[in-house]
Design an enzyme around this catalytic site. Sequence first.
Site, short mmCIF file in Angstrom:
data_model
loop_
_atom_site.label_atom_id
_atom_site.label_comp_id
_atom_site.label_asym_id
_atom_site.label_seq_id
_atom_site.Cartn_x
_atom_site.Cartn_y
_atom_site.Cartn_z
N SER A 143 0.85 -1.19 0.00
CA SER A 143 0.00 0.00 0.00
C SER A 143 0.89 1.24 0.00
O SER A 143 2.03 1.20 0.47
CB SER A 143 -0.88 0.01 1.25
OG SER A 143 -1.52 1.25 1.44
N TYR A 156 -2.13 0.38 10.30
CA TYR A 156 -2.05 0.00 8.89
C TYR A 156 -0.74 0.49 8.27
O TYR A 156 -0.04 -0.27 7.58
CB TYR A 156 -3.25 0.55 8.13
CG TYR A 156 -3.48 -0.10 6.79
CD1 TYR A 156 -4.00 -1.39 6.70
CD2 TYR A 156 -3.18 0.57 5.60
CE1 TYR A 156 -4.21 -2.00 5.47
CE2 TYR A 156 -3.40 -0.02 4.37
CZ TYR A 156 -3.92 -1.31 4.31
OH TYR A 156 -4.11 -1.91 3.07
#
Length: 256
Positions: A143, A156
Amino acid sequence: MNQVSNKTVVITGASRGIGEAAARHFADAGAHVVLAARSEERIKAIAKEINEGGGTATAIRCDVSQPDDVEKLINTAVEETGSIDVLINNAGMIDPIARLADSDPDAWGQIVDVNFKGVYHGLRYAVPEMVRAGGGTIINISSGAATSALEGWSHYCATKAAVLSLTRVAHKEYGDRDVRVVGLSPGTVATDMQVAIKASGINPVSQLDPDVHIPTEWVAQALMWLCGPDADAHLGGDFSIKTDEGRAAVGLPATT
């Protein structure tokens, strides 16, 4: 381009979203797909649909946060199909989204167990099998959060940064033994994760219009491309389909 015909492709987090789309895409290309997730009934239903449609699929319940589960997944895949040619470390979580001072330590730790340790467990048990077989491909779903600081996403961002480091180390340790390790940074994808992000109302990603998120099928196409030699220049790092250059390489439409 078909990189996986008659190959065994193991996909974690295969009960929905990117994992489900990848399972169907790779099965259509002639791979024996092994779907892994905690939702056993769901992956069995997907595997049944694939098999009834002329593909080949196996469903194995697996909690990637548990090393014994992942070891069993890899061993079973090899026992039933004879090999593990591709592993897609896709399982991941983002909810609950919260600023650091509001976060729950147990929930924060669970994200670490799934997003980070889950990838480590996949590497730990797949790499030896691939080395013995003379090679293979491992793709870790990454990501932009791996190199960004996004409010409310401490868990995250931190876990995706850690996964990028695992990708780099695994490539350094086993790249010369034909174990191809690479990350894929797909950008925002139309999955249930985006529903949780939208509901949080925290940081600019939650304000995005749902129409900007790419379909899961595009990610599956990129995963297929990464299994081939054209992707070799990206081994040991993250490949992105957020740029026109990346999308063109995969055969996806340009950004608008």
